[in-house]
Write an enzyme that holds these catalytic residues in place. Structure first.
Site, PDB file in Angstrom:
ATOM      1  CE  LYS A 199      -7.323   2.242   2.647  1.00  0.00           C
ATOM      2  NZ  LYS A 199      -7.022   1.149   3.593  1.00  0.00           N
ATOM      3  CG  ASP A 249      -2.947   3.917  -1.380  1.00  0.00           C
ATOM      4  OD1 ASP A 249      -3.766   3.746  -2.299  1.00  0.00           O
ATOM      5  OD2 ASP A 249      -2.836   3.128  -0.420  1.00  0.00           O
ATOM      6  CB  SER A 287      -0.956  -0.043   1.180  1.00  0.00           C
ATOM      7  OG  SER A 287      -1.844   1.033   1.098  1.00  0.00           O
ATOM      8  CG  HIS A 288       0.576   3.689   3.467  1.00  0.00           C
ATOM      9  ND1 HIS A 288      -0.295   2.675   3.786  1.00  0.00           N
ATOM     10  CD2 HIS A 288       1.288   3.940   4.581  1.00  0.00           C
ATOM     11  CE1 HIS A 288      -0.112   2.347   5.055  1.00  0.00           C
ATOM     12  NE2 HIS A 288       0.840   3.096   5.568  1.00  0.00           N
ATOM     13  CG  ASP A 306      -3.149  -0.575  -2.003  1.00  0.00           C
ATOM     14  OD1 ASP A 306      -2.980   0.599  -1.628  1.00  0.00           O
ATOM     15  OD2 ASP A 306      -3.783  -1.402  -1.337  1.00  0.00           O
ATOM     16  CG  ASP A 343      -6.311   0.864  -0.498  1.00  0.00           C
ATOM     17  OD1 ASP A 343      -5.364   1.674  -0.550  1.00  0.00           O
ATOM     18  OD2 ASP A 343      -6.301  -0.142   0.247  1.00  0.00           O
ATOM     19  NE  ARG A 344      -3.645   4.435   3.071  1.00  0.00           N
ATOM     20  CZ  ARG A 344      -3.035   4.690   4.206  1.00  0.00           C
ATOM     21  NH1 ARG A 344      -2.541   5.892   4.440  1.00  0.00           N
ATOM     22  NH2 ARG A 344      -2.879   3.741   5.113  1.00  0.00           N
TER      23      ARG A 344
HETATM   24  C1  VG1 Z   1      -3.102   2.169   8.386  1.00  0.00           C
HETATM   25  C2  VG1 Z   1      -4.286   3.080   8.593  1.00  0.00           C
HETATM   26  C3  VG1 Z   1      -5.575   2.280   8.519  1.00  0.00           C
HETATM   27  C4  VG1 Z   1      -5.639   1.554   7.179  1.00  0.00           C
HETATM   28  C5  VG1 Z   1      -4.390   0.713   6.997  1.00  0.00           C
HETATM   29  C6  VG1 Z   1      -4.335   0.066   5.633  1.00  0.00           C
HETATM   30  O1  VG1 Z   1      -3.058   1.190   9.395  1.00  0.00           O
HETATM   31  O2  VG1 Z   1      -4.198   3.744   9.824  1.00  0.00           O
HETATM   32  O3  VG1 Z   1      -6.667   3.145   8.694  1.00  0.00           O
HETATM   33  O4  VG1 Z   1      -6.772   0.726   7.110  1.00  0.00           O
HETATM   34  O5  VG1 Z   1      -3.222   1.516   7.130  1.00  0.00           O
HETATM   35  O6  VG1 Z   1      -4.389   1.026   4.616  1.00  0.00           O
HETATM   36  P1  VG1 Z   1      -2.099   1.308  10.703  1.00  0.00           P
HETATM   37  O7  VG1 Z   1      -2.301   0.042  11.471  1.00  0.00           O
HETATM   38  O8  VG1 Z   1      -0.710   1.501  10.192  1.00  0.00           O
HETATM   39  O9  VG1 Z   1      -2.570   2.524  11.428  1.00  0.00           O
HETATM   40  V1  VG1 Z   1      -3.596   0.704   3.181  1.00  0.00           V
HETATM   41  O10 VG1 Z   1      -4.082   1.842   2.064  1.00  0.00           O
HETATM   42  O11 VG1 Z   1      -1.985   0.905   3.738  1.00  0.00           O
HETATM   43  O12 VG1 Z   1      -3.886  -0.840   2.787  1.00  0.00           O
HETATM   44 CO    CO Z   2      -3.582   1.341   0.240  1.00  0.00          CO
END
Ligand code: VG1
Ligand code: CO
Length: 544
Positions: A377, A278, A113-114, A280, A282-283
């Site tokens: 998302k 982001d 993801s990010h 992948d 989804d953000r």
């Molecule tokens: C973070 C965010 C959470 C989100 C998760 C996955 O998790 O706070 O809200 O669902 O990333 O997003 P954490 O445990 O680091 O706070 V993604 O777009 O990285 O799949």
């Molecule tokens: Co993501």
């Protein structure tokens, strides 16, 4: 072509976090590391013969190699069908769309993801179920348990297949279908929104927008939808080519990381609307001219105006938000007379509510917004929702935002992240606050009186499952709140997240800078947890 049984032994730490298993590329490419985890997913599923899977990822470094390994293992484990995005690409929401549309038994999404990518960056793997959503905690626990007792994995002895050509390939008795990763998703978006209306907005000579794909997966999706199908001028999508290292950037759509977009918004020819997604896909981050639209406000605004959108014209069944997300959307739900659910952080907690038709929209403060059209998302969906809204209401984004505050009041919100801190120190800090929770009610912190304090525990209203220890909440009598939790997506040390929000109704005080509006609360949060004292950090690494 034969099935090879490779002996292995459990590898420590293969425990999925907030969103799948995330580790450094170095760790993932250790011999057997990926194979062990994938076999554990298959073992947790039970007999895989005859089952079907979607497969694809965000295109980061190691995506292609991992996809080939997973295909060979899926074939050896008896899957009858694997649907793969061309180039082994699929955004997270597109994977969810494909699992649902093709009626597959689940999917594997390769993404961190990010988190940054590249040989020195991170890699990740997520398993989604037949509803298209992230595995619930029960499935993730079963996968983790399987990793601890693994003694072999199965792999087909066969060369790589060509994943860049559309069509069907047979691998043992498995049919591998290489599909266009974008088409099904783009069709779904066209079915939800008023594309002709958005197209006329984008064709208006005074409406200029920019979408920053941040060299991640949404480039091809945004080009197809915004530029090809909706006719936005070429160049509307920037950083559109997915790169294995995201161009060296941090594919996280916020004001700190989406620098190119922010520069365009503030450039000589200011834009009416800007958005980014982001790694992948989804953000989402959305910007109006001169304004940043906080994701918590964005969710509330989409909910308040949903009936202006074709897909939601019949109204919403209910709404959900993750616990740290501000309560802006709760006010909208109360106004609409629909239920509002508060879930732990992570999209997996929304799935049951959507499957049971209890909610239509949901979101998280971490730039995540979505609806029951898929079970993830969805970054581009949120952008299209905003564009459809701007077109339908004939108002700029900033006016929609301001009118929302005037009507409902404003929930000031900020999140402070302290990254890569010593894991033991971070755990001790949180533990010390947890121990003090019972004595906090009635105390005054920085001018705010504590009303209640707890460690958030969620009982899923659909299946009754209980998730404890989901973040420390300090609620104040004036409606303000502080939340502390540790991230479950990082790969280096620990990341402490502190969330602050407060509610303001006074029309004269709706336009303050959030850091200023929340200053006394921020000082109280630092003092209560002893952040500077215990972590030696005077400033957060990232403020969103
Ligand atoms: C973070 C965010 C959470 C989100 C998760 C996955 O998790 O706070 O809200 O669902 O990333 O997003 P954490 O445990 O680091 O706070 V993604 O777009 O990285 O799949
Ligand atoms: Co993501």
């Amino acid at each position: 072509m034969s099935v090879v049984r490779v002996n292995t032994q459990p590898l420590a730490g293969q425990k999925p976090g907030t969103s799948g298993l995330r580790k450094t590329v170095a760790e993932f490419s250790r011999p057997g590391y990926l194979e062990n985890f994938v076999q554990s997913i298959f073992n947790a599923l039970g007999d895989c013969s005859g089952k079907s899977l979607a497969l694809g990822g965000d295109g980061r470094f190691y995506n292609r190699q991992a996809a080939q390994v997973i295909l060979r293992m899926a074939a050896a484990n008896g899957f009858s069908r694997v649907v793969v995005g061309r180039g082994a690409l699929l955004s997270t929401p597109a994977a969810s769309c494909i699992i649902r549309k093709y009626g597959l038994d689940g999917g594997i999404v390769l993404s961190a993801s990010h988190n940054p990518g590249g040989p020195e960056g991170d890699f990740g793997i997520k398993f989604n179920g037949a509803n298209g959503g992230p595995a619930p905690e029960s499935v993730s626990s079963a996968i983790h348990a399987a990793t601890t007792r693994l003694d072999h994995y199965l792999v087909l002895d066969t060369p790589d297949i060509d994943l860049d050509r559309l069509g069907t390939v047979t691998l043992g008795s498995t049919t591998v279908e290489v599909i266009d990763p974008v088409a099904d998703y783009a069709d779904l978006m066209a079915s939800l929104f008023d594309f002709p209306r958005i197209a006329s907005l984008l064709g208006h000579r005074r409406f200029h927008m920019c979408f920053d794909a941040m060299h991640a997966i949404t480039g091809p999706y945004a080009l197809e939808i915004l530029e090809r199908r909706l006719g936005a001028p070429p160049g509307t999508v920037i950083n559109a080519v997915p790169l294995e290292d995201f161009g060296g950037g941090h594919p996280d759509p916020n004001l700190a990381h989406a620098g190119d977009l922010v520069a365009r918004m503030n450039g000589d020819e200011p834009l009416a609307f800007g958005a980014a997604s982001d790694g992948d896909g989804d953000r989402n981050m959305v910007l109006g001219s001169g304004v940043f639209i906080n994701p918590c406000d964005s969710l509330a605004i989409l909910a308040a105006n949903a009936t202006a959108i074709p897909a939601y014209s019949g109204g919403l069944a209910g709404i959900a938000r993750s616990m740290p997300t501000s309560r802006a959307v709760d006010r909208v739900a109360a106004d609409l007379g629909i239920p509002c659910f508060e879930t732990p952080t992570g999209w997996k907690f929304f799935g049951n509510l959507m499957d049971a038709d209890r909610i239509t929209l949901c979101g998280e403060e971490s730039f995540g917004t979505g609806s029951s059209h898929v079970r993830e998302k969805d970054g581009l969906w949120a952008v299209l929702f905003w564009l459809n809204l701007i077109a339908a209401l004939s108002k700029p984004a900033r006016t929609i935002l301001r009118e929302h505050w005037q009507r409902y009041g404003r929930d000031y919100f900020t999140r402070h992240d302290y990254e890569a801190v010593d894991a033991d120190k971070a755990a001790a800090l949180v533990e010390a606050v947890r121990e003090r929770l019972p004595e906090l009610p009635g105390q005054c912190l920085g001018g705010h009186t504590v009303q209640a304090a707890d460690d958030f525990c969620y009982t899923d209203p659909v299946d009754g499952s209980v998730s404890a220890g989901q973040g420390l909440r300090i609620l104040f009598t004036d409606g303000a709140r502080i939340v502390y939790r540790l991230s479950g997506t990082g790969t280096a040390g620990a990341t402490l997240r502190v969330y602050y929000d407060s509610y303001q109704r006074d029309p004269a005080l709706l336009e303050l800078a959030p850091q200023r509006a929340l200053a006394t609360l921020i000082a109280a949060g630092d003092e209560l947890a002893g952040i500077s004292r215990l972590l030696g950090r005077t400033q957060p690494d990232v403020i969103t």
